[in-house]
Design a protein around this motif. Structure first.
Motif, PDB file in Angstrom:
ATOM      1  N   SER A   1       5.390 -19.376 -50.130  1.00  0.00           N
ATOM      2  CA  SER A   1       6.616 -21.481 -49.557  1.00  0.00           C
ATOM      3  C   SER A   1       7.644 -20.640 -48.686  1.00  0.00           C
ATOM      4  O   SER A   1       7.546 -19.378 -48.499  1.00  0.00           O
ATOM      5  N   PHE A   2       7.991 -21.712 -48.724  1.00  0.00           N
ATOM      6  CA  PHE A   2       9.154 -21.972 -47.910  1.00  0.00           C
ATOM      7  C   PHE A   2      10.364 -21.136 -48.805  1.00  0.00           C
ATOM      8  O   PHE A   2      11.146 -20.567 -47.695  1.00  0.00           O
ATOM      9  N   GLN A   3      10.643 -21.415 -49.777  1.00  0.00           N
ATOM     10  CA  GLN A   3      11.824 -20.748 -50.690  1.00  0.00           C
ATOM     11  C   GLN A   3      11.486 -18.342 -50.323  1.00  0.00           C
ATOM     12  O   GLN A   3      12.201 -18.080 -49.719  1.00  0.00           O
ATOM     13  N   GLN A   4       9.626 -18.803 -50.056  1.00  0.00           N
ATOM     14  CA  GLN A   4      10.542 -16.715 -49.585  1.00  0.00           C
ATOM     15  C   GLN A   4      11.172 -16.687 -48.427  1.00  0.00           C
ATOM     16  O   GLN A   4      11.682 -16.022 -48.603  1.00  0.00           O
ATOM     17  N   VAL A   5      10.615 -17.847 -47.829  1.00  0.00           N
ATOM     18  CA  VAL A   5      11.139 -17.328 -46.133  1.00  0.00           C
ATOM     19  C   VAL A   5      12.525 -17.441 -45.969  1.00  0.00           C
ATOM     20  O   VAL A   5      13.650 -16.719 -45.724  1.00  0.00           O
ATOM     21  N   GLN A   6      13.123 -18.392 -46.848  1.00  0.00           N
ATOM     22  CA  GLN A   6      14.775 -18.700 -47.391  1.00  0.00           C
ATOM     23  C   GLN A   6      15.409 -17.270 -47.606  1.00  0.00           C
ATOM     24  O   GLN A   6      16.581 -16.777 -46.903  1.00  0.00           O
ATOM     25  N   LYS A   7      14.513 -16.890 -48.798  1.00  0.00           N
ATOM     26  CA  LYS A   7      15.361 -14.983 -49.434  1.00  0.00           C
ATOM     27  C   LYS A   7      14.871 -14.270 -48.580  1.00  0.00           C
ATOM     28  O   LYS A   7      16.108 -13.302 -47.880  1.00  0.00           O
ATOM     29  N   TYR A   8      13.975 -14.049 -47.516  1.00  0.00           N
ATOM     30  CA  TYR A   8      13.583 -13.530 -45.935  1.00  0.00           C
ATOM     31  C   TYR A   8      14.679 -13.312 -45.378  1.00  0.00           C
ATOM     32  O   TYR A   8      14.966 -12.119 -45.480  1.00  0.00           O
ATOM     33  N   GLU A   9      15.265 -14.984 -45.158  1.00  0.00           N
ATOM     34  CA  GLU A   9      16.215 -14.622 -43.771  1.00  0.00           C
ATOM     35  C   GLU A   9      17.239 -14.018 -44.127  1.00  0.00           C
ATOM     36  O   GLU A   9      18.214 -14.305 -43.853  1.00  0.00           O
ATOM     37  N   ASN A  56      15.373 -11.195 -50.623  1.00  0.00           N
ATOM     38  CA  ASN A  56      14.044 -10.249 -50.606  1.00  0.00           C
ATOM     39  C   ASN A  56      13.798  -9.393 -49.332  1.00  0.00           C
ATOM     40  O   ASN A  56      13.931  -9.952 -48.574  1.00  0.00           O
ATOM     41  N   ARG A  57      14.123  -8.370 -50.113  1.00  0.00           N
ATOM     42  CA  ARG A  57      13.070  -7.485 -49.007  1.00  0.00           C
ATOM     43  C   ARG A  57      12.135  -7.417 -48.214  1.00  0.00           C
ATOM     44  O   ARG A  57      10.808  -8.096 -48.913  1.00  0.00           O
ATOM     45  N   VAL A  58      11.340  -7.554 -46.928  1.00  0.00           N
ATOM     46  CA  VAL A  58      10.027  -7.958 -45.836  1.00  0.00           C
ATOM     47  C   VAL A  58       9.376  -7.295 -46.030  1.00  0.00           C
ATOM     48  O   VAL A  58       9.620  -5.518 -45.787  1.00  0.00           O
ATOM     49  N   SER A  59       8.801  -6.325 -46.814  1.00  0.00           N
ATOM     50  CA  SER A  59       7.567  -5.635 -46.652  1.00  0.00           C
ATOM     51  C   SER A  59       6.858  -5.005 -45.618  1.00  0.00           C
ATOM     52  O   SER A  59       6.604  -5.998 -44.524  1.00  0.00           O
ATOM     53  N   ALA A  60       6.596  -3.903 -45.042  1.00  0.00           N
ATOM     54  CA  ALA A  60       6.184  -3.783 -43.888  1.00  0.00           C
ATOM     55  C   ALA A  60       4.574  -4.765 -43.228  1.00  0.00           C
ATOM     56  O   ALA A  60       4.553  -5.197 -42.393  1.00  0.00           O
TER      57      ALA A  60
END
Length: 122
Positions: free
Chosen positions: A37-45, A49-53
């Motif tokens: 989801s774009f919300q997950q991209v927001q959280k990564y950016e 939220n941590r981004v997995s390998a």
């Protein structure tokens, strides 16, 4: 180590945002490429939220760069991330950074910096 994000996670997220923005991609477009989801991209950016390998590898492929491009050349401090975060997480900040990078004349860049500092009361 805590599972909460730290300043390195924020630095990685900011670099993802900067690369995405430089390519003219929306968060929605990147999310579609990554199958999230774009919300997950927001959280990564934002580093929330941590981004997995594996997801980081997917993002690098989608953004046409290497995974290493998302990491600072030297360890960044929390203070450095705090300084850059408001610039890359707002449309105005990204627009200013992109325009600044296109100014070829070093004197003009210095003048613009002085104007911004004066406006900020620095």
């Amino acid at each position: 180590m805590s599972r909460r994000s730290c300043h390195i996670d924020q630095a990685v997220g900011l670099r993802i945002a900067a690369r995405r923005s430089a390519l003219g991609l929306s968060q929605t477009a990147l999310a579609r490429e990554l199958g999230i989801s774009f919300q997950q991209v927001q959280k990564y950016e934002t580093g929330a939220n941590r981004v997995s390998a594996s997801r980081l590898h997917q993002a690098a492929t989608a953004l046409g760069c290497s995974v290493a491009d998302f990491f600072p050349a030297r360890p960044s401090s929390a203070a450095e991330v705090d300084l850059v975060h408001p610039v890359l997480t707002s449309a105005e900040g990204r627009g200013l950074a992109e325009a600044f990078a296109r100014i070829a004349d070093a004197g003009a860049r210095r003048a613009l910096t002085r104007v911004a500092q004066a406006m900020a009361g620095a």
